[in-house]
Design a protein around this motif. Structure first.
Motif, short mmCIF file in Angstrom:
data_model
loop_
_atom_site.label_atom_id
_atom_site.label_comp_id
_atom_site.label_asym_id
_atom_site.label_seq_id
_atom_site.Cartn_x
_atom_site.Cartn_y
_atom_site.Cartn_z
N SER A 24 8.57 -4.75 -4.89
CA SER A 24 9.16 -3.41 -4.87
C SER A 24 8.17 -2.40 -5.42
CB SER A 24 10.44 -3.38 -5.71
OG SER A 24 10.17 -3.69 -7.05
N GLY A 25 8.31 -1.15 -4.98
CA GLY A 25 7.44 -0.10 -5.44
C GLY A 25 7.95 0.55 -6.71
N ASP A 26 7.10 1.38 -7.32
CA ASP A 26 7.46 2.11 -8.53
C ASP A 26 7.40 3.60 -8.23
OD1 ASP A 26 7.67 -0.24 -10.09
OD2 ASP A 26 5.47 -0.31 -10.25
N GLN A 27 7.70 4.40 -9.23
CA GLN A 27 7.56 5.84 -9.12
C GLN A 27 6.47 6.30 -10.07
OE1 GLN A 27 11.54 7.54 -9.73
NE2 GLN A 27 11.64 7.87 -7.51
N ILE A 28 5.64 7.24 -9.61
CA ILE A 28 4.55 7.76 -10.42
C ILE A 28 4.52 9.27 -10.31
CG2 ILE A 28 3.16 5.68 -10.15
CD1 ILE A 28 1.49 7.21 -8.10
N SER A 29 3.80 9.88 -11.25
CA SER A 29 3.62 11.33 -11.21
C SER A 29 2.53 11.68 -10.22
CB SER A 29 3.23 11.84 -12.60
OG SER A 29 2.79 13.18 -12.54
N GLY A 30 2.71 12.77 -9.51
CA GLY A 30 1.69 13.21 -8.57
C GLY A 30 0.58 14.00 -9.21
N LYS A 31 0.65 14.22 -10.52
CA LYS A 31 -0.34 15.05 -11.20
C LYS A 31 -1.47 14.24 -11.83
CE LYS A 31 2.92 18.79 -12.30
NZ LYS A 31 3.49 19.64 -13.35
N TRP A 196 6.86 10.46 -7.36
CA TRP A 196 6.56 9.96 -6.03
C TRP A 196 6.90 8.48 -5.95
CZ3 TRP A 196 3.14 12.49 -2.18
CH2 TRP A 196 2.87 13.84 -2.48
N ASP A 197 7.42 8.05 -4.81
CA ASP A 197 7.65 6.63 -4.57
C ASP A 197 6.35 6.00 -4.09
OD1 ASP A 197 10.43 6.71 -5.15
OD2 ASP A 197 10.81 7.53 -3.15
N THR A 198 6.04 4.78 -4.56
CA THR A 198 4.79 4.12 -4.19
C THR A 198 5.03 2.97 -3.22
OG1 THR A 198 4.88 2.59 -6.07
CG2 THR A 198 3.75 4.69 -6.41
N ASP A 199 3.99 2.65 -2.47
CA ASP A 199 4.01 1.52 -1.55
C ASP A 199 4.19 0.23 -2.35
OD1 ASP A 199 3.53 -0.38 0.41
OD2 ASP A 199 1.37 -0.07 0.43
N SER A 200 5.05 -0.66 -1.87
CA SER A 200 5.36 -1.88 -2.61
C SER A 200 4.18 -2.83 -2.72
CB SER A 200 6.54 -2.60 -1.95
OG SER A 200 6.21 -2.98 -0.62
N THR A 201 3.17 -2.70 -1.86
CA THR A 201 2.02 -3.60 -1.91
C THR A 201 0.91 -3.06 -2.83
OG1 THR A 201 0.85 -2.58 -0.05
CG2 THR A 201 2.50 -4.27 0.46
N TRP A 202 1.09 -1.87 -3.35
CA TRP A 202 0.03 -1.23 -4.13
C TRP A 202 0.04 -1.70 -5.58
CZ3 TRP A 202 0.47 3.48 -7.45
CH2 TRP A 202 -0.77 3.94 -7.87
N GLU A 203 -1.12 -2.07 -6.10
CA GLU A 203 -1.28 -2.43 -7.50
C GLU A 203 -2.16 -1.38 -8.16
OE1 GLU A 203 -2.68 -6.39 -7.95
OE2 GLU A 203 -1.16 -7.26 -6.63
N PRO A 204 -1.59 -0.52 -8.99
CA PRO A 204 -2.37 0.58 -9.58
C PRO A 204 -3.61 0.08 -10.32
CG PRO A 204 -0.03 0.84 -10.03
CD PRO A 204 -0.20 -0.53 -9.46
#
Length: 388
Positions: A24-31, A196-204
């Motif tokens: 599942s994806g997470d939410q992050i700040s766009g700033k 922002w909602d993030t792609d579920s495959t993305w690892e920050p």
């Protein structure tokens, strides 16, 4: 892409089984600072958000952007659930805007190259029937379009996305490769402040503070190519050459097919040599190779494999030219099928500044598979210093 032979399909299938994805994806700040690379999805945006058009007071977005990547998706927006859409990308390092609106498709490319590794301030805004791209406070592109089929007053939602698109890539007027090894920071997206909602495959992953051109392998992950998709044989005398420039430790490359594998790696305890390992059904053998950290030339001849014109392994039972044409797995950074859950001493660690096959530069974004930890176009300068 050419069809893989059955052996390559089997090897790749076993390899992909080992891949793991977040569910599942997470939410992050766009700033904040966001690295657009390091994910498996190609067209799915890395992050996206939406808002009611009635809540939007300014059709203006700005952010800082840095990359060495010549091609990829940067910023996307649409209304009417994707019926009207816009995408900003790079092609040959130059900004390109594509717009789909009612019965109109527009593609415009122009301005200065942005893939120089420096931070650039980008601003996109709507001015009536015009879309304006400003770079470092100077107008670079202005696109105007009008259709009698469009509504003057827009209602509903507006969607924004970074690093991909929310509509089918078939809608593009001018197709491009979407992967983007880049970082953005300081984003101001319309007048929105929601996460922002993030792609579920993305690892920050963090952005490197200072970068140089090259492909960075952090000690985990590989990039796999099917040789039938790479430049082929020109003359039998010259063979097929793979050249690697950079500084690294661990496995530089491997070549694999049914009953055959070839591994070029620097083994632990061998600080002054690299060891070439050739594994066949009949057995295996190896030879020592004097270490030359700045360059490596791997030459494939009809019945032999040569490294830096010094070490040669021969096998009359195999025709490497035919195998190359039909399809083998050429892997940079390790062996397909190796566990990639943790860092391994066998996986490559370092920066490959340039990879050439038959004299042509190879872009890791064109790989059959590339692990999310590998950066296609940027290396941290501090990592280079540690290896030299």
């Amino acid at each position: 892409m050419n069809h893989l032979n059955e052996a390559v399909i089997l090897l790749l299938g076993l390899y992909l089984i080992l891949l793991c994805r977040r569910v599942s994806g997470d939410q992050i700040s766009g700033k904040g600072v966001v690295n657009l690379a390091h994910r498996q999805s190609k067209w799915t945006p890395l992050m996206q958000t939406s808002a009611n058009l009635s809540d939007i007071t300014s059709i203006r977005s700005s952010f800082e952007f840095r990359t060495f990547d010549p091609e990829g998706a940067i910023f996307y927006g649409d209304t009417k659930e994707g019926q009207d859409w816009f995408v900003l990308s790079l092609r040959d390092g130059i900004p390109e805007m594509q717009i789909g609106k009612a019965d109109i498709l527009v593609s415009v490319k122009g301005g200065h190259k942005l893939n120089d590794g420096a931070w650039h301030l980008l601003e996109l805004r709507s001015e009536g029937k015009f879309v304006v791209l400003e770079v470092n406070n100077k107008e670079e592109l202005v696109v105007g379009l009008h259709s009698k089929l469009t509504e003057e007053e827009l209602t509903g939602k507006i969607r924004l996305a970074v690093g991909g698109m929310l509509v089918d890539k078939q809608k593009l007027f001018h197709p491009f490769q979407p992967e983007m090894d880049a970082c953005i920071r300081g984003g101001h997206w319309l007048n929105l402040s929601t996460p922002w909602d993030t792609d579920s495959t993305w690892e920050p992953r963090p952005c490197f503070s200072e970068i140089k051109r090259g492909s960075y392998f952090p000690g985990t992950g590989v990039a796999v190519f099917n040789t039938s998709d790479l430049p082929g044989l020109k003359t039998e005398e010259a063979g097929i050459t793979v050249e690697i420039f950079g500084s690294w430790t661990g496995t530089a490359l491997s070549l694999q097919s049914t009953g055959f594998q070839y591994i070029l790696e620097e083994l632990d305890g061998h600080k002054d040599v690299k060891e070439v390992q050739l594994g066949l059904k009949e057995g295996s053998e190896s030879v020592d190779l004097p270490r030359e950290p700045a360059t490596l030339t791997f030459t494939i001849l009809k019945h032999s494999l040569v490294v830096n014109s010094k070490s040669e392994l021969e096998t009359e039972s195999l025709d490497f030219f035919t195998m190359w044409k039909k399809g083998m797995l050429l892997t940079f950074g390790g062996m397909p099928g190796d566990s990639e859950a943790t860092k391994s001493t066998h996986h490559l660690r370092g920066c490959l500044e340039k990879i050439l096959v038959q004299g042509q530069v190879i872009d890791l974004d064109r790989a059959l598979y590339k692990h999310a930890a590998v950066s296609s176009h940027s290396c941290p300068t501090e990592a280079m210093n540690e290896l030299t």
